[in-house]
Design a protein around this motif. Structure first.
Motif, short mmCIF file in Angstrom:
data_model
loop_
_atom_site.label_atom_id
_atom_site.label_comp_id
_atom_site.label_asym_id
_atom_site.label_seq_id
_atom_site.Cartn_x
_atom_site.Cartn_y
_atom_site.Cartn_z
N THR A 80 8.89 -30.47 69.00
CA THR A 80 7.76 -31.39 69.15
C THR A 80 7.40 -31.88 67.76
OG1 THR A 80 6.16 -29.59 68.93
CG2 THR A 80 6.84 -30.15 71.15
N TRP B 103 14.10 -33.26 72.25
CA TRP B 103 13.23 -33.77 71.17
C TRP B 103 12.10 -34.51 71.89
CZ3 TRP B 103 15.98 -30.58 69.00
CH2 TRP B 103 16.29 -30.54 67.64
N MET B 104 10.96 -33.87 72.03
CA MET B 104 9.91 -34.40 72.90
C MET B 104 9.03 -35.40 72.16
SD MET B 104 8.88 -30.89 74.92
CE MET B 104 7.58 -31.64 75.89
N GLY B 105 9.07 -36.66 72.59
CA GLY B 105 8.22 -37.65 71.95
C GLY B 105 8.73 -39.04 72.22
N VAL C 69 11.04 -39.44 67.43
CA VAL C 69 12.19 -38.56 67.63
C VAL C 69 13.48 -39.33 67.94
CG1 VAL C 69 10.72 -36.68 68.43
CG2 VAL C 69 11.73 -38.23 70.10
N ARG D 163 14.21 -35.80 77.60
CA ARG D 163 12.87 -36.15 77.15
C ARG D 163 11.91 -34.97 77.22
NH1 ARG D 163 11.59 -40.94 74.74
NH2 ARG D 163 13.51 -40.05 74.03
N TYR D 164 12.07 -34.13 78.23
CA TYR D 164 11.14 -33.02 78.42
C TYR D 164 11.89 -31.69 78.44
CZ TYR D 164 8.26 -36.89 80.03
OH TYR D 164 7.59 -38.07 80.12
N THR E 53 0.96 -33.97 70.34
CA THR E 53 1.69 -34.91 69.48
C THR E 53 2.90 -35.48 70.22
OG1 THR E 53 2.92 -33.06 68.48
CG2 THR E 53 0.96 -33.81 67.34
N SER E 54 3.55 -34.68 71.05
CA SER E 54 4.68 -35.20 71.83
C SER E 54 4.23 -36.27 72.82
CB SER E 54 5.36 -34.07 72.61
OG SER E 54 6.21 -33.33 71.78
N ASP F 59 3.19 -39.55 71.06
CA ASP F 59 4.34 -40.34 70.61
C ASP F 59 5.01 -41.01 71.82
OD1 ASP F 59 6.17 -41.31 68.74
OD2 ASP F 59 7.47 -39.56 68.87
N TRP F 60 5.16 -40.26 72.88
CA TRP F 60 5.79 -40.77 74.10
C TRP F 60 4.95 -41.89 74.72
CZ3 TRP F 60 3.30 -40.31 78.83
CH2 TRP F 60 4.05 -40.68 79.96
#
Lengths: 701, 701
Positions: free
Chosen positions: A396, A427-429, A433, A449-450, B181-182, B185-186
């Protein structure tokens, strides 16, 4: 020539595959090529011309000298050469004559795009019959009623879809043309590439078996993805899939899980083995991975193509945040995986490399300020741990995080490790990322994604791996020891001679006993006196059950009387059964009673049965038995024959299996003996096709 | 002033909400503001300044005259005004003194970003205690150990995250800063907007109840999305959620489903009511929708915010392709929905408007060449059909399809219909369907990439709707009729006086009988002679069970002897129990036996129980009983008290419920009586907090 043959593959092949004419033609005739805007004939011709595939295209149109500027011919026989492939886009009634012409000049493959066949009724079915008769053994056919075929590696677009799939390594076969266009449009954005893109249509000739076989041999295809509506020739599918699945993953989504609503059926097994459950068992048996969601289709294809299969179900999770680790754990357990337990050695190694506050457990939480080197250290110890079967790295983007450099470090560590564990990443974001995800993907580490999605994929990986293990098992060695086949034949013949479709309980038990399957001693009694005599010889207490050539569900008609402890009780019970059957079903269904010893039920009631599936033949069912079998729905299905491993796996799929191992002061059941009983039963079912359905319920253990 | 109050909302409020100081401050002090690069103190100050929110920002730093060019103050007391909000970013040991200072000058809210509290052990716990003592009733606190708070509507960024969430209508609360934060960003990429973005930290003061209450009142928040690790003050959560859920959807993902591994426990109920299952029951009870996958969190929030809740579970599917329709059907059934049955009237209307080959069933397949008008016609009849509770429109981009114009037609038809059915769409593809998706989304029709995903969402919608219906039910009216509370009190007091934590079977039955719950007559016998006398008076056959003040699982120690048909059999059984208990557990656990009539088990064995959950208090369990209760795992959980509706719903969640309605020649059970029994039992449990755990197993019906 347009294929890029793999020399090793070719070494073993004596000639080109019959479907080469369709996927790698040197010349193509388009029957029904026109200039009418929006027509299939125009679109497919233009697609072939505008995406050069290295071969010649001949429009066939008796009314024109050229189509879209290309010289046209009035018929296939007029062409300067016999084309490899004919694409047929004329109204259905004219198709048989064209196919005849193709056969006459030696065309080897055809794609029938036209609709108007069996889906319109009797007339269309007759057309299909004619085509089949003409083509059989002379010409391979795809369709009718399909979108066509694309070979992105050569550029061949023999479809009426406007776009061409990207080049890649997935072989995609769809029974829905509409889904093809959706997947195609989606894949262009998502950068999914294909080695073949096939719309299958009604499968008049070429079916699943042919295509799996062809793509299995194709060195450019690394995985096969299938959207299936009906399995068609089940045996061809199974044998092709069983062979190919060992070297290339086959992933299927099959519509219609819930259509198979349990129907009232003559046997419990029949009502519990909906055709979809049988399909599940068949897929498992031949190593095909079935997924439930469209989005899993290509996720699974990607990970199976890029990563090795896990040796076990134990996943290690490395994360710089607790929450996503726990969410991944939940998903992992739900998907049938487990968390790898950290060995003392790995805890020591990690404690040496990580800050004091790391989680000291799995998920390995390396804390929010983890820099790339810390990820690398944790990954290194994990990949070296023989108690871990796979690794998921979760990132994260926090204040101190460098998603891009961390991705680089993960790739380098993984590549240096030489590990055979599969590795996945999340890579969560969003934008922060992206670059890191890109690095991981390019190195062959699939990203999600998750974190929970990634863990679910590991579950699928393991499920697939577990199914494949069984494929490597030596096949069942059937035994002849103690089997009296003659007796079974005699019983079945007698029943057939008397036109009794349902065996009596006594006959059924004799059949089972002939295969060494233990049964409760049972005597048939047509009169009260015979019943009392039988009870006297068996010893009290006894059970009386209806003996009927016609009725199978005895309880429903009051046909079961338990725990009879005297001749007086037997007399009354006989009367009660006789009266109740006459009232509820009719006296003609009463042919007497069977007498058995009363078994103390302090063990478990199981069910073991078999029924005939129209597509797969005999099917086995094992689970919790007794009268409430349909309520508990605790059963599993397998295809015969079974060996010990497959028998054990069948049992493991049920909840009752846990109890059989011993719970709450009850002793464990002799599972080895039960396993052997299942193997014997499966042999009976496999060897005696005359048995349409058989239930042992309850099977008392 | 920065809030945009909704006049209607304000009309009913007497003052501003206590959390306004945190979410809409007019002035903010940053304690620990520095210029050290990468520090939290610098980042949060810069975030406040660089995203103007309309208020004043005061850096607090005793060593500097200014920070980032802004005049600094040595302490809060030196400020020209008492700030609404203090953001604290100094090492933990200094925090209590700062909080004291805040209280002294009248600061109303604080956010403690600092870590180093209870997560580091005893020292940190003591610091938390001090802070709590200082702040109690004087100051509201968020944190410690959190990322902070953003109010995108005013621009307030009181976090050390570098990005600011988009403006929108979702209130997001997360117990994990990393997940914040993830998600942040998402969300920027996915265009998800927020009315509040809250990192909760350790919940030293402000917890779930406060925030749900606050966001419930906030007119800009249309839905509340929660990532939860622990529920904290369960009662505050429940009461806030129950009130808010009626007007705004609350969607929760709670980590740790699988942590709650069933522990060996003194009661069956205890071992079956893992804390996670209780949480599920609690969420259902207060109308909170729990989802299992991260990706569902915002999908669910979107559809619940945009679309009305369905009145029932019947979905209509309109599609231009068969396959995606069937896949959606599978997903719908799995998610607990059903396909709407087409009324004769609707079939007629559709047949008038569609080509002859339409599917004549649901999914309504309007064929591959469907133009926008055909979609519109099919949708119009569906929205007008009272037998449909929701509508899913599926489009695949085929040769004749116009995805954009079809989206426009769908929007117009929907808007003109005035329908109260929720409508969902799946435009399956990539670039070709983008414009259409956009049109649908802007009109408030949520879209999903895959048809099965959309159908799953409808299932979630219905699940939520169903749970909310129960919230509108009148509360249980408890009865006093036939309840002997004095007797129960006497029994419990006696047990307490004798320090017996476990009631004997006889006492337990007396307690149940006192609440009108029927029990099997039971006599206690300390000697063989007493046992025989009891059996004689009850009548043979009888059952003997161990009577013990200490042991509860009688079968485990050989403490149950069934079907004893003579005084001789009773004598032998007594001896066997006595000997077996002495061998397996010790003679001190044997206080005699109970004698009961042998009940013929030709009905069902159920379990009804209750245990204490540390967070939620008493919890009810209902399901399939008997000795294999842990094996079958067929049980459901609810919080007391129950009314008839809730009792029925509890039963409906089990598989055995199907059997109770009558299967296979067995008569249906009197479900109304069983329902009343559950209501009575729930009253007993709710009224008698002295009962820590109670099981009726088997409950014979």
């Amino acid at each position: 020539m347009l294929s890029c043959p793999d020399p090793v593959t070719d070494l073993w092949k004596t000639g080109s595959h019959p479907l080469e004419a369709i996927f790698a033609p040197r010349s193509v005739a388009v029957v029904g090529a026109t200039e009418r805007p929006g027509s299939v004939g125009r679109t497919v011709l233009w697609n072939l011309i505008s995406h050069p595939f290295g071969g010649t295209v001949y429009p066939i149109n008796p009314k024109r000298r050229n189509v879209l500027g290309i010289q046209a011919f009035d018929r296939i026989a007029s062409l300067p050469e016999a084309p490899d492939l004919a694409i047929i886009a004329i109204p259905a009634p004219g198709v048989p004559a064209v196919v005849q012409e193709c056969v006459d000049v030696g065309v080897k493959g055809a794609i029938i795009l036209s609709a108007g066949f069996k889906e319109i009724g009797a007339e269309g079915i007759e057309l299909e019959r004619q085509i089949q008769a003409i083509a059989a053994g002379r010409l391979r056919l795809i369709g009718p009623n399909c979108l066509g075929v694309q070979n992105p590696l050569t550029g061949l677009n023999a479809t009426f879809a406007s776009q061409v799939a990207r080049r890649g390594n997935v072989g995609f076969i769809s029974q829905s043309g509409a889904l093809c266009t959706s997947i195609l449009d989606w894949s262009l954005r998502e950068n999914v590439g294909f080695s073949a893109f096939i719309s299958l249509g009604s499968m008049l000739d070429v079916g699943w078996g042919d295509l799996i076989d062809y793509l299995g041999d194709d060195p450019h295809t690394h995985s096969i993805v299938i959207y299936m509506e009906s399995i068609g020739d089940a045996r061809a599918f199974l044998s092709a899939a069983r062979e190919v699945a060992l070297s290339k993953p086959i992933i299927v989504i099959k519509a219609g899980r819930t259509e198979a609503a349990a129907q009232a059926a003559a046997s419990h097994t029949g009502s519990l083995t909906g055709s979809d459950a049988v399909l599940d068992a068949a897929f498992r048996r031949c190593g095909v991975l079935r997924v439930d969601h469209i989005e899993e289709l290509f996720d699974a294809a990607e990970v199976l193509a890029k990563q090795p299969r896990p040796r076990g179900d134990r996943l290690s999770i490395i994360t710089n945040a607790g929450g996503p680790g726990v969410l991944a754990t939940d998903a992992l357990i739900r998907a049938g995986g487990t968390l790898a337990e950290l060995s003392a050695a790995r805890v020591d190694a990690l404690s040496g490399a990580l800050p004091a506050h790391w989680s000291h457990g799995n998920p390995v939480d390396i804390l929010g300020d983890a820099e790339p080197a810390r990820f690398a250290q944790a990954l290194k110890t994990t990949l070296a741990d023989p108690n871990s079967d796979g690794c998921l790295v979760v990132l994260t983007p926090q204040a101190m995080t460098d998603p891009t450099a961390t991705a680089q470090a993960v790739v380098e560590t993984w590549q240096a490790s030489g590990s055979t564990q599969p590795i996945l990443a999340s890579w969560m974001g969003g934008a922060e990322v992206d670059a890191g995800e890109d690095i991981l993907n390019r190195a062959g580490i699939p990203t999600y994604r998750y974190s929970d999605q990634a863990a679910r994929l590991f579950g699928l990986l393991w499920q697939h791996s577990y199914a494949l293990k069984a494929l490597y098992e030596t096949p069942t060695l059937t035994t002849n020891h103690g089997i009296d086949r003659a007796k079974v034949a005699a019983i079945l013949q007698a029943a057939q001679a008397e036109a009794r479709p349902v065996l009596t309980e006594a006959d059924s038990k004799a059949v089972l006993a002939a295969y060494g399957i233990p049964v409760v001693p049972t005597q048939v009694a047509a009169t009260i006196e015979e019943a009392i005599a039988a009870a006297d010889s068996i010893g009290y207490p006894v059970v009386l059950k209806l003996y009927s050539h016609t009725l199978t569900h005895k309880t429903d008609v009051g046909g079961v009387q338990l725990n009879l402890d005297s001749s007086h009780a037997v007399r009354r019970a006989f009367d009660r059964i006789c009266t109740s059957v006459a009232e509820k079903a009719g006296a003609e269904h009463f042919q007497g009673v069977t007498v058995q010893p009363m078994i103390r039920v302090d063990g478990y009631e199981l069910i073991l049965g078999s029924s005939q599936d129209p597509q797969f033949g005999p099917v086995l069912l094992f689970g919790t038995g007794g009268q409430l079998v349909e309520v508990f729905q605790d059963s599993a299905i397998a295809l015969p024959p079974l060996n010990s491993t497959l028998a054990r796996r069948l049992m493991e799929q049920t909840r009752i299996h846990h109890a059989l191992q011993g719970v709450r002061g009850r002793k464990a059941v002799d599972l080895d003996a039960l396993e052997q009983l299942l193997v014997r039963f499966s042999q009976l079912v496999a060897e005696q096709p005359g048995i349409a359905a058989i239930d042992i319920n309850p099977l008392l253990v």
